[in-house]
Each structure stands twice: as C-alpha cells, then as structure tokens.
Enzyme design. Structure first.
Site, PDB file in Angstrom:
ATOM      1  N   ASN A   1       0.839  -1.181   0.000  1.00 46.83           N
ATOM      2  CA  ASN A   1       0.000   0.000   0.000  1.00 46.83           C
ATOM      3  C   ASN A   1       0.892   1.256   0.000  1.00 46.83           C
ATOM      4  O   ASN A   1       2.041   1.191   0.428  1.00 46.83           O
ATOM      5  CB  ASN A   1      -0.846  -0.023   1.277  1.00 46.83           C
ATOM      6  CG  ASN A   1      -2.119   0.774   1.140  1.00 46.83           C
ATOM      7  OD1 ASN A   1      -2.391   1.353   0.086  1.00 46.83           O
ATOM      8  ND2 ASN A   1      -2.893   0.807   2.200  1.00 46.83           N
TER       9      ASN A   1
ATOM     10  N   LYS B   1      -5.403   6.329  -4.211  1.00 48.29           N
ATOM     11  CA  LYS B   1      -5.639   5.557  -2.980  1.00 48.29           C
ATOM     12  C   LYS B   1      -4.863   6.190  -1.818  1.00 48.29           C
ATOM     13  O   LYS B   1      -5.359   6.269  -0.694  1.00 48.29           O
ATOM     14  CB  LYS B   1      -5.207   4.102  -3.210  1.00 48.29           C
ATOM     15  CG  LYS B   1      -5.699   3.160  -2.135  1.00 48.29           C
ATOM     16  CD  LYS B   1      -5.542   1.709  -2.532  1.00 48.29           C
ATOM     17  CE  LYS B   1      -5.970   0.820  -1.369  1.00 48.29           C
ATOM     18  NZ  LYS B   1      -5.153  -0.367  -1.237  1.00 48.29           N
TER      19      LYS B   1
ATOM     20  N   ASN C   1     -14.672   5.449  10.727  1.00 48.25           N
ATOM     21  CA  ASN C   1     -14.654   6.395   9.599  1.00 48.25           C
ATOM     22  C   ASN C   1     -15.815   7.381   9.666  1.00 48.25           C
ATOM     23  O   ASN C   1     -15.659   8.568   9.374  1.00 48.25           O
ATOM     24  CB  ASN C   1     -14.682   5.628   8.266  1.00 48.25           C
ATOM     25  CG  ASN C   1     -13.384   4.875   8.021  1.00 48.25           C
ATOM     26  OD1 ASN C   1     -12.456   4.955   8.835  1.00 48.25           O
ATOM     27  ND2 ASN C   1     -13.305   4.144   6.923  1.00 48.25           N
TER      28      ASN C   1
HETATM   29  P1  NAP Z   1       0.507  -8.908   7.135  1.00 49.20           P
HETATM   30  O1  NAP Z   1      -0.732  -9.706   7.354  1.00 49.20           O
HETATM   31  O2  NAP Z   1       1.154  -8.233   8.310  1.00 49.20           O
HETATM   32  O3  NAP Z   1       1.569  -9.873   6.451  1.00 49.20           O
HETATM   33  C1  NAP Z   1       2.877  -9.471   6.174  1.00 49.20           C
HETATM   34  C2  NAP Z   1       3.730 -10.730   6.155  1.00 49.20           C
HETATM   35  O4  NAP Z   1       5.032 -10.380   5.699  1.00 49.20           O
HETATM   36  C3  NAP Z   1       3.896 -11.389   7.523  1.00 49.20           C
HETATM   37  O5  NAP Z   1       3.518 -12.736   7.417  1.00 49.20           O
HETATM   38  C4  NAP Z   1       5.389 -11.253   7.816  1.00 49.20           C
HETATM   39  O6  NAP Z   1       5.962 -12.346   8.471  1.00 49.20           O
HETATM   40  C5  NAP Z   1       5.931 -11.208   6.394  1.00 49.20           C
HETATM   41  N1  NAP Z   1       7.296 -10.700   6.334  1.00 49.20           N
HETATM   42  C6  NAP Z   1       7.811  -9.531   6.769  1.00 49.20           C
HETATM   43  N2  NAP Z   1       9.125  -9.447   6.500  1.00 49.20           N
HETATM   44  C7  NAP Z   1       9.446 -10.605   5.860  1.00 49.20           C
HETATM   45  C8  NAP Z   1      10.659 -11.128   5.328  1.00 49.20           C
HETATM   46  N3  NAP Z   1      11.810 -10.457   5.396  1.00 49.20           N
HETATM   47  N4  NAP Z   1      10.633 -12.343   4.731  1.00 49.20           N
HETATM   48  C9  NAP Z   1       9.482 -13.054   4.650  1.00 49.20           C
HETATM   49  N5  NAP Z   1       8.297 -12.613   5.146  1.00 49.20           N
HETATM   50  C10 NAP Z   1       8.286 -11.400   5.741  1.00 49.20           C
HETATM   51  O7  NAP Z   1       0.294  -7.779   6.046  1.00 49.20           O
HETATM   52  P2  NAP Z   1      -0.892  -7.652   4.956  1.00 49.20           P
HETATM   53  O8  NAP Z   1      -2.109  -7.175   5.639  1.00 49.20           O
HETATM   54  O9  NAP Z   1      -0.958  -8.872   4.111  1.00 49.20           O
HETATM   55  O10 NAP Z   1      -0.342  -6.420   4.101  1.00 49.20           O
HETATM   56  C11 NAP Z   1       0.626  -6.535   3.077  1.00 49.20           C
HETATM   57  C12 NAP Z   1       0.530  -5.277   2.224  1.00 49.20           C
HETATM   58  O11 NAP Z   1      -0.719  -5.285   1.538  1.00 49.20           O
HETATM   59  C13 NAP Z   1       0.545  -3.982   3.060  1.00 49.20           C
HETATM   60  O12 NAP Z   1       1.232  -2.979   2.377  1.00 49.20           O
HETATM   61  C14 NAP Z   1      -0.937  -3.630   3.170  1.00 49.20           C
HETATM   62  O13 NAP Z   1      -1.171  -2.242   3.368  1.00 49.20           O
HETATM   63  C15 NAP Z   1      -1.449  -4.095   1.813  1.00 49.20           C
HETATM   64  N6  NAP Z   1      -2.888  -4.390   1.804  1.00 49.20           N
HETATM   65  C16 NAP Z   1      -3.426  -5.255   2.703  1.00 49.20           C
HETATM   66  C17 NAP Z   1      -4.783  -5.553   2.646  1.00 49.20           C
HETATM   67  C18 NAP Z   1      -5.433  -6.527   3.612  1.00 49.20           C
HETATM   68  O14 NAP Z   1      -6.654  -6.679   3.575  1.00 49.20           O
HETATM   69  N7  NAP Z   1      -4.715  -7.191   4.485  1.00 49.20           N
HETATM   70  C19 NAP Z   1      -5.576  -4.939   1.662  1.00 49.20           C
HETATM   71  C20 NAP Z   1      -4.999  -4.068   0.749  1.00 49.20           C
HETATM   72  C21 NAP Z   1      -3.638  -3.807   0.828  1.00 49.20           C
HETATM   73  P3  NAP Z   1       5.607 -12.813   9.962  1.00 49.20           P
HETATM   74  O15 NAP Z   1       4.360 -13.629   9.822  1.00 49.20           O
HETATM   75  O16 NAP Z   1       6.788 -13.633  10.337  1.00 49.20           O
HETATM   76  O17 NAP Z   1       5.419 -11.563  10.763  1.00 49.20           O
END
Ligand code: NAP
Length: 305
Positions: free
Chosen positions: A105, A184, A202
């Site tokens: 994001n 966004k 919100n």
């Molecule tokens: P998340 O649930 O926190 O997942 C991030 C993952 O990355 C975690 O599993 C973490 O590992 C892993 N990670 C971090 N450093 C790493 C490394 N060096 N090597 C391997 N894995 C690593 O995050 P998310 O919600 O999926 O978000 C990801 C991106 O998508 C963000 O920028 C977010 O803003 C965007 N986004 C998310 C959503 C949503 O609904 N979730 C929607 C739109 C956009 P650990 O498990 O070990 O901590």
C-alpha cells in the site's frame, strides 16, 4: 524462465494469493521470514484459507530467503516498511529479467525495491481485496475487491497474467497504475490519520468535515503538482463518499494503532509530505496533520516512520 510463483510473506494478502494460485494448480513456494518461522509453518503443515466460513487447508511448500535456487517470479506481500530489507536478503537469488509484483500500500517502497534490483522488472499492484490473519498460517478472506497491476516503465502485459484469472484472482492490467496508487494514497491521507487522532470509526469524521475538506483540497493540489491530474479529480467528493460508504468501519491505520502494530505512515502521509517538500509546496494542514500523527504515535511508543 521457471513459472513458479515465489510468495514473500505468508500474512493476510500473501496467504490469500498463495492459496488461490495453489488451488488452480500453479506452482507456489512461500518465502518465510527466518528458520524459526519456517519450522513453525512446517509444524502447522500448510496454510488455511477461510472463505465464507469454510476453512480449506493448502500444503504449500516453504523456504527462507537463504534457501538455494533462482527466483523468476516473485510476489512481495509484506508491509511497505519490510519490502526493501526483505528484497535485500533475496537479491542474489533473483534471476536476470525476474518479475516482481509489489502488493504494498502507499508509495515509496516500490521505488526502494526497484532501485535495489535494476536487473528485475517491478510491477506495482493496488488491491482493494480484504483479508486478515485469524492466527498464524490461518487467513480469513474478508472482503471481495479488485487488483490493478501495472509497470510505470513498461506497458507490456506479463505473459503470466492469465494465471491470475485462472486462479480466480480479480485483476486487470493498467498503464495508469501510478494514478491508482496516488488516488488511494490521497484517500488514505484524508481519512486514516484523522480516525487515529479523533479516536473514531470512519463515520466519526462526519463531525469533522471542514478538516477533511481542507485536507482534500491540499491533497488535490499536491496530486496536480505531482503530474497526477486524474487522481486529483473530484477528490473531495470521493473522500466524503468513502467516509459515508465505510462509516461503520475502522481504518487500517486505526486498527494497527489500537493493536500496537507499526503503521505504514512513512509510505502514506509521510510520502505525501515528502513529495510536497520536494516540489517546494507549502501545505499547512497536511503538515500539521503529519506532526500531530507523529506525536500521537510517539506517545504510544510506536515507530513514526
Ligand atoms: P501482514 O498480514 O502483516 O503480512 C505481512 C507478512 O510479511 C507477515 O507474514 C510477515 O511475516 C511477512 N514478512 C515480513 N518481513 C518478511 C521477510 N523479510 N521475509 C518473509 N516474510 C516477511 O500484512 P498484509 O495485511 O498482508 O499487508 C501486506 C501489504 O498489503 C501492506 O502494504 C498492506 O497495506 C497491503 N494491503 C493489505 C490488505 C489486507 O486486507 N490485508 C488490503 C490491501 C492492501 P511474519 O508472519 O513472520 O510476521
């Protein structure tokens, strides 16, 4: 070129993409943070994706960045602040001409990654899908949405794009990915920080509409100056529409702060303020918002960058 999808980060979106690709018969390998996380994953025996209350288990193979073998196709699904350090550890394994899809994001992390790996093609994505982790290795698909993908440096559609359709991942290739990401980002800047500062969902911002409007106007000026006139169009109206349509929801930044998690502020409001400074623009409301947010995060002991 190998057609294996390496997926870095088995969190919410990474697991959502990995499970759908694996279900469609695509070769998928997860890249996890370190040996400890890999061991924990292997004990769980795979990922579980919960869709409409139905859990399904996917025994997807996993490794760490330090494993061997080239990576040709990579989905980076970690938070924006983790993307560049994660790619740094993986860079030696990236094949010439490797393709990297960046799901982060905000803006800024994509360029950090692209600068690190000039021999790879970086594809930017903007997702409105929603997923969250119920537990380690267990993710709930919470909100249907859409994914736009594009490469600001090259309009050619990647040859693997049909993989996404075959996997049921709603996606479209766009030559205007930066417009989508800026739009966004601007919506996020006008809404999310204020929900933290006013401690509200919100819809609570309906009581602060003049503040919201002032920010929307400054953000529209910034988008114009950054060469994004389309992203600036009717921004104030869309901000209000989003506030109304999502009035019962808590913003992602609000949820992160309440859970004591690091936010992506550096790549959202921080990026907007840095862009304004680079253009010599004075945007007092945006700057004041950033200062207040940084103070708020600092007072909670959370990183403010
Ligand atoms: P998340 O649930 O926190 O997942 C991030 C993952 O990355 C975690 O599993 C973490 O590992 C892993 N990670 C971090 N450093 C790493 C490394 N060096 N090597 C391997 N894995 C690593 O995050 P998310 O919600 O999926 O978000 C990801 C991106 O998508 C963000 O920028 C977010 O803003 C965007 N986004 C998310 C959503 C949503 O609904 N979730 C929607 C739109 C956009 P650990 O498990 O070990 O901590």
């Amino acid at each position: 070129m190998s057609s294996t999808w390496h997926i870095l980060g088995a969190g919410s979106l990474g697991s959502l993409w990995a499970c759908r690709l694996a279900r469609a018969g695509k070769a998928v390998r997860l890249i996890l943070r370190d040996g400890q996380r890999l061991q924990a994953y292997q004990q769980a025996g795979g990922l579980t994706l919960v869709e409409q209350d139905q859990p399904t288990h996917y025994a997807i193979p996993a490794e760490t960045a330090e494993s061997s073998g080239p990576v040709h196709r990579l989905l980076v699904a970690c938070k924006a602040y983790d993307a560049a350090p994660a790619i740094d550890r993986l860079a030696a394994r990236l094949a010439d001409g490797a393709e990297i899809v960046l799901l982060q994001n905000g803006l800024g992390s994509q360029d950090e990654v692209a600068d690190q790996v000039p021999h790879a093609r970086c594809i930017f994505a903007s997702s409105t899908e929603g997923a969250f982790r119920e537990d380690d290795w267990r993710v709930r698909f919470a909100g249907h949405g859409f994914n736009w993908l594009g490469d600001p440096a090259n309009p050619a559609i990647p040859e693997w794009f049909d993989d996404l359709h075959e996997a049921g991942i709603p996606a479209e290739w766009t030559v205007d990915i930066l417009t989508r990401l800026w739009r966004k980002l601007a919506l996020n800047c006008a809404i999310n920080p204020l929900t933290v500062l006013h401690d509200c969902h919100n819809g609570g911002l309906l009581a602060h509409l003049s503040e919201v409007d002032g920010l929307s106007n400054e953000l529209a000026q910034l988008l114009q100056r950054c060469g994004q006139p389309e992203a600036a169009q009717n921004l104030d109206e869309e901000v209000q529409r989003v506030i109304l349509a999502t009035s019962a929801n808590y913003s992602s930044m609000y949820q992160d702060v309440r859970a004591g998690r690091r936010t992506e502020v550096h790549y959202l409001l921080g990026h907007a303020c840095r862009a304004a400074a680079r253009h010599g623009m004075v945007l007092p409301q945006l700057e004041r918002l950033h200062r207040r947010l940084v103070d708020n995060l600092r007072a909670r002991g959370l990183p403010c960058a």
